[in-house]
Design an enzyme around this catalytic site. Structure first.
Site, PDB file in Angstrom:
ATOM      1  N   HIS A  67      -2.790 -27.027 -41.335  1.00  0.00           N
ATOM      2  CA  HIS A  67      -1.864 -25.989 -40.848  1.00  0.00           C
ATOM      3  C   HIS A  67      -2.220 -25.499 -39.440  1.00  0.00           C
ATOM      4  O   HIS A  67      -1.388 -24.897 -38.773  1.00  0.00           O
ATOM      5  CB  HIS A  67      -1.740 -24.839 -41.861  1.00  0.00           C
ATOM      6  CG  HIS A  67      -2.854 -23.850 -41.863  1.00  0.00           C
ATOM      7  ND1 HIS A  67      -3.863 -23.870 -42.790  1.00  0.00           N
ATOM      8  CD2 HIS A  67      -3.116 -22.813 -41.058  1.00  0.00           C
ATOM      9  CE1 HIS A  67      -4.691 -22.876 -42.537  1.00  0.00           C
ATOM     10  NE2 HIS A  67      -4.268 -22.225 -41.496  1.00  0.00           N
ATOM     11  N   ASP A 105      -3.723 -29.546 -47.223  1.00  0.00           N
ATOM     12  CA  ASP A 105      -4.012 -28.845 -45.970  1.00  0.00           C
ATOM     13  C   ASP A 105      -5.321 -29.375 -45.364  1.00  0.00           C
ATOM     14  O   ASP A 105      -6.356 -28.711 -45.405  1.00  0.00           O
ATOM     15  CB  ASP A 105      -4.101 -27.337 -46.251  1.00  0.00           C
ATOM     16  CG  ASP A 105      -4.076 -26.520 -44.978  1.00  0.00           C
ATOM     17  OD1 ASP A 105      -3.830 -27.097 -43.914  1.00  0.00           O
ATOM     18  OD2 ASP A 105      -4.309 -25.299 -45.058  1.00  0.00           O
ATOM     19  N   SER A 162      -9.420 -20.285 -40.573  1.00  0.00           N
ATOM     20  CA  SER A 162      -8.788 -21.500 -41.092  1.00  0.00           C
ATOM     21  C   SER A 162      -9.417 -22.766 -40.552  1.00  0.00           C
ATOM     22  O   SER A 162      -9.768 -22.827 -39.371  1.00  0.00           O
ATOM     23  CB  SER A 162      -7.319 -21.528 -40.676  1.00  0.00           C
ATOM     24  OG  SER A 162      -6.612 -20.740 -41.550  1.00  0.00           O
TER      25      SER A 162
HETATM   26  N1  ARG Z   1      -4.551 -19.162 -42.715  1.00  0.00           N
HETATM   27  C1  ARG Z   1      -5.595 -18.361 -42.169  1.00  0.00           C
HETATM   28  C2  ARG Z   1      -5.935 -18.842 -40.749  1.00  0.00           C
HETATM   29  O1  ARG Z   1      -5.052 -19.361 -40.113  1.00  0.00           O
HETATM   30  C3  ARG Z   1      -6.792 -18.293 -43.066  1.00  0.00           C
HETATM   31  C4  ARG Z   1      -6.488 -17.463 -44.222  1.00  0.00           C
HETATM   32  C5  ARG Z   1      -7.555 -17.393 -45.201  1.00  0.00           C
HETATM   33  N2  ARG Z   1      -7.267 -16.235 -45.964  1.00  0.00           N
HETATM   34  C6  ARG Z   1      -8.019 -15.830 -46.952  1.00  0.00           C
HETATM   35  N3  ARG Z   1      -7.687 -14.701 -47.515  1.00  0.00           N
HETATM   36  N4  ARG Z   1      -9.009 -16.514 -47.385  1.00  0.00           N
HETATM   37  O2  ARG Z   1      -6.954 -18.604 -40.173  1.00  0.00           O
END
Ligand code: ARG
Length: 829
Positions: free
Chosen positions: A632, A680, A776
């Protein structure tokens, strides 16, 4: 004021008087009605001034002349500068490339010859029309010219005209130039009549089909290779015969940058291009690429497919009209002599069918996407009707590597499915799924939703008993598949969605009993259930060889696959632990437990990925050249391009990395689903491998053994420079660490509902310790007790908020991707 009067009073009186007299004498007629005094020449009173004449080169004149000279110099310099600036500014040219269909002119074969009178005449007409459109528009000041590149036949009738439009404007003003605005000017100039209800309108007298107008920003390099002088590598191929294979031969051998192949078929037919094999430099299409267009010029919105990687498997693509353009880009076209491709002329295919399904068990027939097994073109619509002989029988659809789920509010990228008036959205997966429609009459409609050509789809169909979808003695997976009951709860993900491994009562052998007795179903079953492996010791029989067991070097099939590389020698000869190379972090012991800031050098595989200079995502070092991250992070046009990314390795405080490398290539998993975050995972190849000398500060983390099962409750660590609280608006400057617990899959499914077998959850149920935005792609690192090696168990993927109670973090389950990783990084084995 005071100053002026002082200056005046400081001038000598005689100078003032003489000035006045000179004025009077030298400007006759300035005083109207007054005649100048005439004196007899001979009796002229001797003038003191003329007698004692001041030299011309006096100080005063010198000053005046010097000032004048300076003034002229400044004016000339300024003019030259202005001329130079305006000249250099005008060098910024903007290219637009497009096409439209003229309906009231018939195609003539002469149009194929660019020098023919016929071509030149129609090109001139179109150019004049386009000139008129833009010279009377808001961009008239910048409009330079339009050039017609091709006039061709097409399956809708009339002429299809391909053209370039060039604008020239100062660089600073370039931003006012939007692609949509330029296209809108052309479209708005077509006058359609509401009464006629047709898409054809008048464009300065030409009958133009409004629906056919496409105009995109183009590249200067494309312009010069299609129009300019360096079009040596562009060729036309005319295919007039059905069932003939026309090889795509590259005749150019020089070091060209770009080659264009324009393929034109007879009217009423389509073109299928088949690529048998290509050798390309795999770098996300930066240096080498093959692009297939549904037009004769490189118009971006008509791209059917872009090949960026070498391939040896046959792939074929179909146009939506009787033409196609194939462009090859490479610094050395010669390298592309490794391309083997041909094209054919094929008829248009209808994509509809009515099927009477029989009352027989299993699947009896197949339906497929149009032009199967070719990639199907972006504009498609298929309808299928099924009918079963009995009202107790429904229709079962077995999708190959594809799955359909209820339509969500978000977009749908790989096909809309309407089944008995319910909407579903399709996505590609790595296994089969079965969708059952509990009705004897089923009406299905498929509509393509991808902008590009999409992978071919194959669906098997058959009838099934509505009251009993799976045969007796089998288990029905959430993926729709039926598997033998015996495969349920056996530790192997047979359903592909792990539904056969959920809600399994864990019966553990009595491992810690001093006198361990070898009885019970889990003893000597080839799978180590006790931590010390006690339940598998002293077994008299070895387990028979199946594809579920690991074959030791001495040919004994002994243990389950997931016992491989777990730090325990399960094979008598220890071969299950061979070639499991990855480093054991030396500094692992110096870790702060419970602290927020990590210790410098404690997580040597942690990477910070910067997008256009700012920290955006995390990643993990898995080899000298490769990183593992989340798909992502690279979703979208700009993010999927490796050029703006840099990888920062051996970093503790943001911005102070020991090693920084540009990213050469990004490989996003082909089944990544941006709606569900399934699959992902992405691999990143560095442009420069990190040097051996930094191995104290940069170390790879181990990839888990394929299919390795994790224990819920196991403690692992998540690290990153992401936000420290959900409400923060920026990340942490210092690398953070948090200890989290692996959470039972069933529990996580009951929390989130949409947890696939490619995901795993970790956190603490009370909340507080979690990853957050910016983390992420970073690692979830678990230390293997047996050998102290750190294993990349998860990749930070998503979560509901950050650190909220009962909502753990969701991670990509890396053990499900081992073969996929090895496909790109074989050196890891
Ligand atoms: N999608 C998020 C990012 O782009 C990471 C999210 C992780 N969230 C969590 N509650 N563990 O960095």
């Amino acid at each position: 004021m005071d100053k002026e009067s002082n200056e005046a009073s400081s001038k000598p009186a005689d100078l003032k008087i003489s000035n006045i007299s000179i004025q009077v004498v030298s400007v006759p007629g300035r005083l109207p009605g007054r005649r100048p005094l005439r004196r007899p020449i001979g009796k002229a009173r001797p003038n003191k001034q003329s007698k004692k004449r001041a030299p011309f080169w006096n100080v005063q004149n010198k000053i005046i002349l010097f000032t004048l000279f300076l003034f002229i110099l400044a004016v000339t310099a300024w003019t030259l500068l202005w001329l130079y600036i305006s000249k250099t500014e005008s060098k910024d040219a903007f290219y637009f490339v497009g096409m439209f269909r003229i309906t009231n002119i018939e195609f003539l074969p002469e149009y194929r010859q660019k020098e023919s009178r016929e071509f030149l005449s129609v090109a001139r007409t179109v150019q004049q029309v386009v000139n008129l459109v833009y010279t009377t528009s808001a961009f008239s000041k910048f409009y330079k010219q339009s050039v017609v590149a091709d006039v061709s036949s097409n399956n809708k009738g009339g002429l299809l005209v391909h053209f370039w439009i060039v604008f020239v404007m100062p660089h600073a003003k370039g931003h006012i130039f939007c692609e949509d605005c330029v296209a809108a000017i052309l479209k708005d100039s077509i006058q359609t009549s509401i009464i006629n209800r047709t898409s054809v309108g008048s464009l300065q007298g030409l009958a133009v089909d409004m629906d056919s107008v496409v105009l995109n920003a183009g590249l200067r390099s494309d312009y010069s290779s299609t129009i300019g002088s360096d079009k040596g590598c562009s060729q036309y191929f005319y295919a007039d015969h059905l069932s003939l294979r026309y090889p795509l031969e590259i005749s150019a051998t020089s070091g060209q940058l770009m080659c264009h192949f324009k393929l034109v078929a007879i009217v009423g037919y389509l073109i299928r291009l088949s690529v048998e094999s290509i050798q390309l430099e795999a770098d996300n299409c930066i240096t080498d690429s093959i692009t297939i267009y549904d037009a004769l010029l490189p118009i971006r919105s008509t791209v059917l497919y872009r090949l960026c990687e070498p391939t040896k498997t046959l792939m074929s693509f179909v146009s939506t009209n009787n033409l196609m353009l194939v462009t090859l880009k490479s610094p050395y076209i010669r390298r592309l002599s490794g391309i083997r491709a041909y094209f054919e002329v094929i008829p248009e295919q209808k994509c509809e069918n009515t099927v009477l399904v029989k009352e027989i068990p299993g699947f009896e027939g197949k339906i497929s996407s149009p032009y199967y097994p070719s990639y199907y073109p972006p504009k498609c619509k298929c309808t299928w009707k099924f009918q079963t002989p009995l009202s107790t029988l429904g229709i079962a659809l077995k999708f190959h590597n594809y799955s359909i789920t209820k339509k969500s509010a978000k977009g749908c990228e790989h096909g809309w499915w309407e089944i008995n008036e319910h909407m579903y959205c399709g996505s590609y997966v790595d296994h089969q799924t079965i969708f059952r429609v509990p009705s004897p009459l089923v009406h299905i409609q498929l509509q393509c939703s991808s902008r590009l050509s999409d992978k071919p789809l194959l669906v098997e169909y058959g009838s099934y008993n509505i009251s009993q979808p799976c045969p007796v003695g089998s288990f029905r997976c959430s993926s729709g598949l039926c598997i033998p009951q015996t495969q349920r709860c056996d530790g192997v993900n047979d359903c592909f969605d792990e539904s056969d491994e959920l809600f399994c009562a864990t019966i553990k052998p009595a491992c810690d009993v001093p006198l361990f007795r070898q009885t019970g179903p889990l003893v000597c079953d080839g799978f180590r259930d006790c931590e010390n492996g006690q339940d598998e010791h002293n077994c008299t029989q070895s387990i028979p060889c199946t594809n579920r067991t690991f074959k030791c070097d001495n040919d004994i099939c002994f243990k389950k696959q997931n016992a491989r590389c777990d730090g325990i020698a399960d094979c008598p000869d220890g071969s299950d632990e061979d070639s499991c190379s990855c480093s054991r972090s030396s500094s692992a012991l110096h870790r702060i437990v419970g602290g927020a800031d990590s210790l410098e050098g404690a997580w040597p595989w942690q990477v910070s990925l910067h997008f256009v200079g700012s920290a955006y995502c995390g990643a993990s070092v898995i080899s000298r050249e490769w990183l593992l991250s989340a798909a992502h992070c690279f979703h979208g046009n700009r993010l999927s391009d490796p050029t703006p990314w840099t990888a920062h390795l051996g970093m503790y405080v943001q911005g102070n990395a020991k090693f920084v490398s540009p990213v050469r290539r990004i490989v996003v998993h082909e089944y990544y689903n941006s709606q569900t975050f399934d699959y992902d995972i992405a691999l990143l190849q560095l442009s420069m491998a990190w040097p051996e000398t930094l191995k104290q500060l940069i170390q790879p983390i181990c990839i888990p053994p394929a299919g390795q099962k994790v224990r819920s409750g196991e403690k692992c660590w998540v690290t990153g420079w992401g936000r420290r609280h959900e409400a923060d608006n920026k990340g942490s400057p210092v690398l953070q660490q948090a200890e989290v617990e692996l959470i039972d899959q069933t529990l996580c499914v009951s929390t989130y509902g949409i947890i696939t077998s490619r995901m795993l959850c970790a956190g603490v149920m009370s909340g507080k310790r979690d990853a957050c935005k910016g983390d992420s792609g970073g690692p979830l690192s678990c230390r293997r007790k047996t050998d102290g090696k750190w294993i990349l168990t998860g990749i930070v993927s998503w979560g509901h908020g950050c650190g909220r109670p009962t909502f753990p973090g969701v991670y990509t389950r890396v053990s499900n991707f081992v073969p996929w990783i090895h496909k790109y990084v074989p050196s890891l084995l």
